[in-house]
Design a protein around this motif. Sequence first.
Motif, mmCIF file in Angstrom:
data_model
loop_
_atom_site.group_PDB
_atom_site.id
_atom_site.type_symbol
_atom_site.label_atom_id
_atom_site.label_comp_id
_atom_site.label_asym_id
_atom_site.label_seq_id
_atom_site.Cartn_x
_atom_site.Cartn_y
_atom_site.Cartn_z
ATOM 1 N N HIS A 107 8.120 23.632 -1.880
ATOM 2 C CA HIS A 107 6.732 23.461 -1.910
ATOM 3 C C HIS A 107 6.319 22.683 -0.811
ATOM 4 N N PRO A 108 5.037 22.913 0.140
ATOM 5 C CA PRO A 108 4.805 22.139 1.204
ATOM 6 C C PRO A 108 4.410 20.761 0.939
ATOM 7 N N GLY A 109 4.321 20.199 -0.541
ATOM 8 C CA GLY A 109 3.755 19.113 -0.868
ATOM 9 C C GLY A 109 4.988 18.149 -0.744
ATOM 10 N N ASN A 110 6.021 18.595 -0.180
ATOM 11 C CA ASN A 110 7.176 17.856 -0.076
ATOM 12 C C ASN A 110 7.200 16.999 1.285
ATOM 13 N N ALA A 111 6.010 17.395 2.158
ATOM 14 C CA ALA A 111 5.815 16.733 3.437
ATOM 15 C C ALA A 111 5.742 15.264 3.234
ATOM 16 N N LEU A 112 5.050 14.814 2.080
ATOM 17 C CA LEU A 112 4.778 13.361 1.969
ATOM 18 C C LEU A 112 6.102 12.613 1.702
ATOM 19 N N LEU A 138 12.241 4.193 -2.631
ATOM 20 C CA LEU A 138 12.323 5.871 -2.564
ATOM 21 C C LEU A 138 13.564 6.356 -3.129
ATOM 22 N N ALA A 139 14.747 5.541 -2.769
ATOM 23 C CA ALA A 139 16.133 5.856 -3.707
ATOM 24 C C ALA A 139 15.959 5.590 -4.931
ATOM 25 N N ALA A 140 15.526 4.878 -5.560
ATOM 26 C CA ALA A 140 15.441 4.764 -6.873
ATOM 27 C C ALA A 140 14.456 5.883 -7.814
ATOM 28 N N TYR A 141 13.374 6.141 -6.756
ATOM 29 C CA TYR A 141 12.853 7.418 -7.560
ATOM 30 C C TYR A 141 13.618 8.513 -7.432
ATOM 31 N N ALA A 142 14.179 8.652 -6.227
ATOM 32 C CA ALA A 142 14.913 10.051 -5.981
ATOM 33 C C ALA A 142 16.198 10.181 -6.990
ATOM 34 N N GLU A 143 16.864 8.958 -7.416
ATOM 35 C CA GLU A 143 17.675 9.263 -8.314
ATOM 36 C C GLU A 143 17.272 9.430 -9.743
ATOM 37 N N ARG A 144 16.072 9.068 -10.102
ATOM 38 C CA ARG A 144 15.417 9.171 -11.563
ATOM 39 C C ARG A 144 14.843 10.670 -11.502
ATOM 40 N N TYR A 145 14.391 11.172 -10.274
ATOM 41 C CA TYR A 145 13.880 12.519 -10.172
ATOM 42 C C TYR A 145 15.276 13.407 -10.254
ATOM 43 N N ARG A 179 2.607 6.298 -7.256
ATOM 44 C CA ARG A 179 1.694 7.153 -7.819
ATOM 45 C C ARG A 179 2.167 8.522 -7.788
ATOM 46 N N ARG A 180 2.621 9.274 -6.553
ATOM 47 C CA ARG A 180 2.810 10.498 -6.375
ATOM 48 C C ARG A 180 4.454 10.716 -7.205
ATOM 49 N N ALA A 181 5.329 9.747 -7.345
ATOM 50 C CA ALA A 181 6.504 10.073 -7.833
ATOM 51 C C ALA A 181 6.297 9.962 -9.526
ATOM 52 N N ASP A 182 5.340 9.310 -10.005
ATOM 53 C CA ASP A 182 5.072 9.254 -11.222
ATOM 54 C C ASP A 182 4.505 10.450 -11.679
ATOM 55 N N GLU A 183 3.699 10.937 -10.931
ATOM 56 C CA GLU A 183 2.944 12.417 -11.219
ATOM 57 C C GLU A 183 4.133 13.452 -11.132
ATOM 58 N N GLU A 184 5.117 13.533 -10.248
ATOM 59 C CA GLU A 184 5.897 14.425 -10.201
ATOM 60 C C GLU A 184 6.940 14.449 -11.368
ATOM 61 N N LEU A 185 7.324 13.103 -11.713
ATOM 62 C CA LEU A 185 8.184 13.164 -12.795
ATOM 63 C C LEU A 185 7.517 13.853 -14.008
ATOM 64 N N LEU A 235 0.867 -1.118 -0.060
ATOM 65 C CA LEU A 235 0.054 0.153 -0.083
ATOM 66 C C LEU A 235 0.877 1.313 0.026
ATOM 67 N N PHE A 236 1.871 1.211 1.048
ATOM 68 C CA PHE A 236 2.783 2.321 1.082
ATOM 69 C C PHE A 236 3.519 2.808 -0.332
ATOM 70 N N LEU A 237 3.720 1.502 -1.133
ATOM 71 C CA LEU A 237 4.613 1.726 -2.198
ATOM 72 C C LEU A 237 3.843 2.165 -3.246
#
Length: 196
Positions: A89-94, A112-119, A61-67, A54-56
């Motif tokens: 942006h306060p949206g970074n709270a998530l 999280l690390a994989a998405y952070a690197e891509r981002y 979902r949020r990471a894909d939207e941000e990309l 569920l967390f993943l």
Amino acid sequence: MGTESSKTRLLLLDVTERLMLEEGYAAVGVRRVAREAEVAPALVLYYFRTLDDLFLAVLRRRADEELKRLDRLLGGPQPLRALWRLSSHPGNALTTEFTALANHRKAIRAELAAYAERYREAQLEALTRGLAEAGTELPPEVSPAVLLVLTNALGRVLMMENAMGMNTRHAETLAFVEEVLQRYEGTSAPAKTSGR
């Protein structure tokens, strides 16, 4: 399990995200999500076999939207201002909640690390292209990569301190950020974070 576009699945993701933002990741449990969504706990487990799943799903979902958003935002006439807005942006709270959760769950940490690197790479590509298109020249000692990391770090720290109610010396820092942005991109709305 269950279809990706199911209204129930999307509701469960929305409830989980809301709980994480309002009360923190520790407030999220299968029973709590089920109660908030007004469904049976078994239905949560039908869509997500484990709480980590569920967390993943929320993270993805949020990471894909941000990309998707990133390229559009940094491709405008003021890429440095756009980067500052994204970073503070306060949206970074998530993201902060997921970072805390990652301290306890290996699967979350790896994702999280994989998405952070891509981002980060997508940010760098978009920022470099945006600076070139806008004709913005940085000093030779400041590469777009260094600027990116510094901007992200400063924005995140100010946002987190603001969330805690701490804003000592933020005004001076924000005035400096605005001065730098004006120097490179001209006048626009003042640089700010979610608080004072």
